[in-house]
Design a protein around this motif. Structure first.
Motif, PDB file in Angstrom:
ATOM      1  N   ILE A  82       0.841  -1.205   0.000  1.00  0.00           N
ATOM      2  CA  ILE A  82       0.000   0.000   0.000  1.00  0.00           C
ATOM      3  C   ILE A  82       0.873   1.250   0.000  1.00  0.00           C
ATOM      4  CG2 ILE A  82      -1.756   1.300   1.270  1.00  0.00           C
ATOM      5  CD1 ILE A  82      -2.757  -1.347   2.424  1.00  0.00           C
ATOM      6  N   PHE A  83       1.948   1.229   0.791  1.00  0.00           N
ATOM      7  CA  PHE A  83       2.851   2.389   0.847  1.00  0.00           C
ATOM      8  C   PHE A  83       3.455   2.668  -0.528  1.00  0.00           C
ATOM      9  CE2 PHE A  83       7.078   4.144   2.608  1.00  0.00           C
ATOM     10  CZ  PHE A  83       6.594   5.451   2.541  1.00  0.00           C
ATOM     11  N   ALA A  84       3.885   1.614  -1.218  1.00  0.00           N
ATOM     12  CA  ALA A  84       4.444   1.785  -2.562  1.00  0.00           C
ATOM     13  C   ALA A  84       3.383   2.306  -3.529  1.00  0.00           C
ATOM     14  CB  ALA A  84       5.008   0.457  -3.066  1.00  0.00           C
ATOM     15  N   GLU A  85       2.172   1.765  -3.423  1.00  0.00           N
ATOM     16  CA  GLU A  85       1.069   2.187  -4.298  1.00  0.00           C
ATOM     17  C   GLU A  85       0.734   3.668  -4.105  1.00  0.00           C
ATOM     18  OE1 GLU A  85      -3.647   0.971  -5.068  1.00  0.00           O
ATOM     19  OE2 GLU A  85      -2.469  -0.004  -3.494  1.00  0.00           O
ATOM     20  N   LEU A  86       0.590   4.077  -2.859  1.00  0.00           N
ATOM     21  CA  LEU A  86       0.270   5.483  -2.573  1.00  0.00           C
ATOM     22  C   LEU A  86       1.417   6.404  -2.968  1.00  0.00           C
ATOM     23  CD1 LEU A  86      -1.403   5.103   0.956  1.00  0.00           C
ATOM     24  CD2 LEU A  86      -2.555   5.525  -1.224  1.00  0.00           C
ATOM     25  N   SER A  87       2.650   5.951  -2.751  1.00  0.00           N
ATOM     26  CA  SER A  87       3.819   6.774  -3.091  1.00  0.00           C
ATOM     27  C   SER A  87       3.937   6.979  -4.594  1.00  0.00           C
ATOM     28  CB  SER A  87       5.090   6.120  -2.550  1.00  0.00           C
ATOM     29  OG  SER A  87       5.058   6.026  -1.140  1.00  0.00           O
ATOM     30  N   LEU A  88       3.600   5.955  -5.371  1.00  0.00           N
ATOM     31  CA  LEU A  88       3.611   6.094  -6.828  1.00  0.00           C
ATOM     32  C   LEU A  88       2.558   7.104  -7.280  1.00  0.00           C
ATOM     33  CD1 LEU A  88       4.078   2.352  -7.861  1.00  0.00           C
ATOM     34  CD2 LEU A  88       5.706   4.210  -8.278  1.00  0.00           C
ATOM     35  N   CYS A  89       1.414   7.081  -6.609  1.00  0.00           N
ATOM     36  CA  CYS A  89       0.372   8.068  -6.927  1.00  0.00           C
ATOM     37  C   CYS A  89       0.851   9.481  -6.610  1.00  0.00           C
ATOM     38  CB  CYS A  89      -0.906   7.760  -6.140  1.00  0.00           C
ATOM     39  SG  CYS A  89      -1.826   6.332  -6.737  1.00  0.00           S
ATOM     40  N   THR A 144      11.786  -5.340  -3.197  1.00  0.00           N
ATOM     41  CA  THR A 144      11.180  -4.681  -2.028  1.00  0.00           C
ATOM     42  C   THR A 144      12.202  -3.813  -1.312  1.00  0.00           C
ATOM     43  OG1 THR A 144       9.668  -6.548  -1.713  1.00  0.00           O
ATOM     44  CG2 THR A 144       9.994  -5.088   0.161  1.00  0.00           C
ATOM     45  N   LYS A 145      13.411  -4.345  -1.163  1.00  0.00           N
ATOM     46  CA  LYS A 145      14.464  -3.591  -0.479  1.00  0.00           C
ATOM     47  C   LYS A 145      14.789  -2.309  -1.231  1.00  0.00           C
ATOM     48  CE  LYS A 145      19.222  -3.974   1.205  1.00  0.00           C
ATOM     49  NZ  LYS A 145      20.425  -4.849   1.285  1.00  0.00           N
ATOM     50  N   ASN A 146      14.913  -2.402  -2.561  1.00  0.00           N
ATOM     51  CA  ASN A 146      15.218  -1.220  -3.373  1.00  0.00           C
ATOM     52  C   ASN A 146      14.105  -0.185  -3.281  1.00  0.00           C
ATOM     53  OD1 ASN A 146      16.663  -3.326  -5.947  1.00  0.00           O
ATOM     54  ND2 ASN A 146      17.659  -2.313  -4.221  1.00  0.00           N
ATOM     55  N   ILE A 150      14.335   3.738  -1.506  1.00  0.00           N
ATOM     56  CA  ILE A 150      13.963   4.980  -2.192  1.00  0.00           C
ATOM     57  C   ILE A 150      12.882   5.720  -1.410  1.00  0.00           C
ATOM     58  CG2 ILE A 150      12.895   5.936  -4.275  1.00  0.00           C
ATOM     59  CD1 ILE A 150      14.205   3.594  -5.821  1.00  0.00           C
ATOM     60  N   LEU A 151      11.845   4.999  -1.000  1.00  0.00           N
ATOM     61  CA  LEU A 151      10.723   5.652  -0.316  1.00  0.00           C
ATOM     62  C   LEU A 151      11.132   6.183   1.054  1.00  0.00           C
ATOM     63  CD1 LEU A 151       7.723   3.291  -1.197  1.00  0.00           C
ATOM     64  CD2 LEU A 151       8.502   5.360  -2.360  1.00  0.00           C
ATOM     65  N   PHE A 152      11.914   5.410   1.783  1.00  0.00           N
ATOM     66  CA  PHE A 152      12.329   5.857   3.117  1.00  0.00           C
ATOM     67  C   PHE A 152      13.243   7.076   3.024  1.00  0.00           C
ATOM     68  CE2 PHE A 152      11.900   1.226   4.836  1.00  0.00           C
ATOM     69  CZ  PHE A 152      10.528   1.303   4.659  1.00  0.00           C
ATOM     70  N   SER A 153      13.998   7.176   1.917  1.00  0.00           N
ATOM     71  CA  SER A 153      14.898   8.321   1.755  1.00  0.00           C
ATOM     72  C   SER A 153      14.132   9.618   1.539  1.00  0.00           C
ATOM     73  CB  SER A 153      15.849   8.075   0.581  1.00  0.00           C
ATOM     74  OG  SER A 153      15.158   8.121  -0.656  1.00  0.00           O
ATOM     75  N   ARG A 154      12.854   9.525   1.187  1.00  0.00           N
ATOM     76  CA  ARG A 154      12.042  10.725   0.954  1.00  0.00           C
ATOM     77  C   ARG A 154      11.446  11.273   2.247  1.00  0.00           C
ATOM     78  NH1 ARG A 154       8.854   8.231  -4.309  1.00  0.00           N
ATOM     79  NH2 ARG A 154      10.668   8.231  -5.728  1.00  0.00           N
ATOM     80  N   ILE A 155      11.661  10.574   3.340  1.00  0.00           N
ATOM     81  CA  ILE A 155      11.153  11.025   4.637  1.00  0.00           C
ATOM     82  C   ILE A 155      12.260  11.797   5.344  1.00  0.00           C
ATOM     83  CG2 ILE A 155      10.316  10.254   6.899  1.00  0.00           C
ATOM     84  CD1 ILE A 155       8.959   7.924   5.453  1.00  0.00           C
ATOM     85  N   PRO A 156      12.017  13.046   5.694  1.00  0.00           N
ATOM     86  CA  PRO A 156      13.059  13.891   6.304  1.00  0.00           C
ATOM     87  C   PRO A 156      13.614  13.280   7.582  1.00  0.00           C
ATOM     88  CG  PRO A 156      11.134  15.202   5.700  1.00  0.00           C
ATOM     89  CD  PRO A 156      10.733  13.768   5.552  1.00  0.00           C
ATOM     90  N   ALA A 157      14.908  13.437   7.777  1.00  0.00           N
ATOM     91  CA  ALA A 157      15.551  12.941   8.993  1.00  0.00           C
ATOM     92  C   ALA A 157      15.048  13.723  10.197  1.00  0.00           C
ATOM     93  CB  ALA A 157      17.072  13.080   8.867  1.00  0.00           C
ATOM     94  N   GLY A 158      15.045  13.051  11.337  1.00  0.00           N
ATOM     95  CA  GLY A 158      14.578  13.699  12.559  1.00  0.00           C
ATOM     96  C   GLY A 158      13.340  13.015  13.102  1.00  0.00           C
ATOM     97  N   GLU A 159      12.357  13.802  13.472  1.00  0.00           N
ATOM     98  CA  GLU A 159      11.144  13.275  14.103  1.00  0.00           C
ATOM     99  C   GLU A 159      10.419  12.288  13.190  1.00  0.00           C
ATOM    100  OE1 GLU A 159       7.226  15.021  16.490  1.00  0.00           O
ATOM    101  OE2 GLU A 159       8.276  16.275  15.042  1.00  0.00           O
ATOM    102  N   GLN A 288       2.311  14.088   3.431  1.00  0.00           N
ATOM    103  CA  GLN A 288       3.724  13.776   3.270  1.00  0.00           C
ATOM    104  C   GLN A 288       3.913  12.254   3.238  1.00  0.00           C
ATOM    105  OE1 GLN A 288       6.377  16.340   5.749  1.00  0.00           O
ATOM    106  NE2 GLN A 288       4.466  17.090   6.617  1.00  0.00           N
ATOM    107  N   TYR A 289       5.121  11.823   2.901  1.00  0.00           N
ATOM    108  CA  TYR A 289       5.369  10.387   2.789  1.00  0.00           C
ATOM    109  C   TYR A 289       5.183   9.673   4.130  1.00  0.00           C
ATOM    110  CZ  TYR A 289       6.923  10.708  -2.049  1.00  0.00           C
ATOM    111  OH  TYR A 289       6.955  10.899  -3.409  1.00  0.00           O
ATOM    112  N   ILE A 290       5.468  10.343   5.231  1.00  0.00           N
ATOM    113  CA  ILE A 290       5.250   9.705   6.532  1.00  0.00           C
ATOM    114  C   ILE A 290       3.761   9.495   6.790  1.00  0.00           C
ATOM    115  CG2 ILE A 290       5.205  11.879   7.829  1.00  0.00           C
ATOM    116  CD1 ILE A 290       6.672   8.463   8.945  1.00  0.00           C
ATOM    117  N   ASP A 291       2.912  10.397   6.262  1.00  0.00           N
ATOM    118  CA  ASP A 291       1.464  10.204   6.358  1.00  0.00           C
ATOM    119  C   ASP A 291       1.042   8.965   5.571  1.00  0.00           C
ATOM    120  OD1 ASP A 291       1.080  12.593   7.848  1.00  0.00           O
ATOM    121  OD2 ASP A 291       1.097  13.769   5.996  1.00  0.00           O
ATOM    122  N   LEU A 292       1.649   8.798   4.396  1.00  0.00           N
ATOM    123  CA  LEU A 292       1.348   7.632   3.568  1.00  0.00           C
ATOM    124  C   LEU A 292       1.770   6.347   4.275  1.00  0.00           C
ATOM    125  CD1 LEU A 292       0.995   9.917   1.488  1.00  0.00           C
ATOM    126  CD2 LEU A 292       2.247   8.506  -0.170  1.00  0.00           C
TER     127      LEU A 292
END
Length: 334
Positions: A82-89, A144-146, A150-159, A288-292
């Motif tokens: 689902i995360f990949a699907e929403l992120s592609l959208c 899946t790892k790749n 990519i998707l995790f790298s789009r989430i800002p570092a920190g909180e 944001q991607y963390i919301d997804l």
């Protein structure tokens, strides 16, 4: 003296009668295979979903596709899917699929179109889904790892990175423990395999066990929960079912505590809005991607059914998370 390279007379006569010839390839489409592939496919919607070149489209391979009862959109059956699907959208400005194509309709897939398809976990080298298949002539497959890198790298570092860590450890572990201990075998097959659990056969039993084994190895669940994994991999229910239930309950309880805290934080910073069909409201587009990522787990839990402890808790005490997740879905709905 006859030459050693001379062709004997009878053989030469035969070759003259039936000369050697190289024929061109014959285009032979397997209609049954094409039909089966279409029944496993759902196309993304929106102006950006269709392309003029086959090499410009992608296909997201997932365990299963499930219709969300509230919004009517088609979702992957797994939180990472689902995360990949929403992120592609979000990245490609697409709308979520709403229907599987009709194989009998001549208009089906006349143009190359981004899609999501049901695959066996064995389609992946590491037996893990989702995978992303890009291009047509030169297929590039992201594991899946790749995808997650990519998707995790789009989430800002920190909180936000901390929230992602909580989701991919505590919430992930509770989801998987709930799925494999409380959810019925029929529901498990409905979500993670393309077989009917009632079709009893050695092959199906091996397939189901193989999928469970790969899920337990994914995301290092088996390293964080060694004893629970040992019990869950036994071909029959373990002799010490009480200890299995206690270990699973611990993981599920941790997940509920974590989701309660996340719900408090998200309620403080996000207020769900109604669908823009109501003239007085405007639709949110700033997810944001963390919301997804959060919504992906919430929506995956909502698919587990009433046998799931997390499902029951979600529908009793996590109405905000459900409303927030469906508000997000409406953003990517036609």
């Amino acid at each position: 003296m006859a030459s050693l390279l001379a062709i004997p007379g009878p053989l030469k006569s035969l070759f003259d009668m039936f000369p050697l010839k190289t024929y061109g390839s014959i285009k032979d489409n397997d209609q049954a295979l094409d039909y089966d592939a279409l029944t496993r496919t759902a196309y993304f919607m929106g102006p950006n979903a269709t392309k003029t070149n086959k090499d410009d489209v992608f296909q997201l391979g997932v365990y299963q596709i499930v219709r969300d009862p509230k919004t009517g959109v088609l979702l992957a059956s797994d939180p990472w899917g689902i995360f990949a699907e929403l992120s592609l959208c979000k990245k490609n400005d697409l709308q979520l699929p709403t229907a599987t194509p009709d194989p009998q309709d001549p208009k089906t897939a006349q143009k190359p179109q981004h899609s999501m398809c049901i695959l066996s976990a064995r389609a992946s080298v590491d037996k893990s889904l989702p995978i992303l298949i890009e291009s047509y002539t030169r297929r590039h497959i992201r594991s899946t790892k790749n995808i997650n890198e990519i998707l995790f790298s789009r989430i800002p570092a920190g909180e936000q990175t901390l929230y992602l860590k909580l989701l991919n450890t505590i919430v992930y572990d509770g989801y998987l423990a709930d799925l494999l201990t409380n959810v019925s075998p029929a529901k498990f097959c409905e979500l993670y395999t393309y077989i009917n659990e009632r079709d009893v056969s050695v092959t199906n039993s091996i397939t189901i066990q193989d999928v469970k084994r790969s899920l337990l190895a994914r995301n290092n669940f088996n390293l964080r929960h060694r004893q629970l994994t040992k019990y869950l991999l036994e071909p029959m229910f373990p002799t010490n079912s009480t200890e299995l239930a206690a270990l699973a309950q611990t993981a599920i309880a941790e997940t509920i505590r974590c989701l309660k805290k996340l719900q408090i934080h998200w309620r403080k910073n996000h207020q769900p809005q109604e669908h823009p069909n109501h003239a007085s409201n405007t639709q949110r587009t700033d997810f944001q991607y963390i919301d997804l990522a959060l919504a992906s787990y919430v929506l995956a839990i909502a698919q587990l059914g009433p046998d799931s402890e997390l499902y029951q808790w979600m529908h009793t005490d996590a109405q905000f998370l459900l409303e927030f997740s469906h508000q997000l879905l409406q953003t990517y709905s036609v």
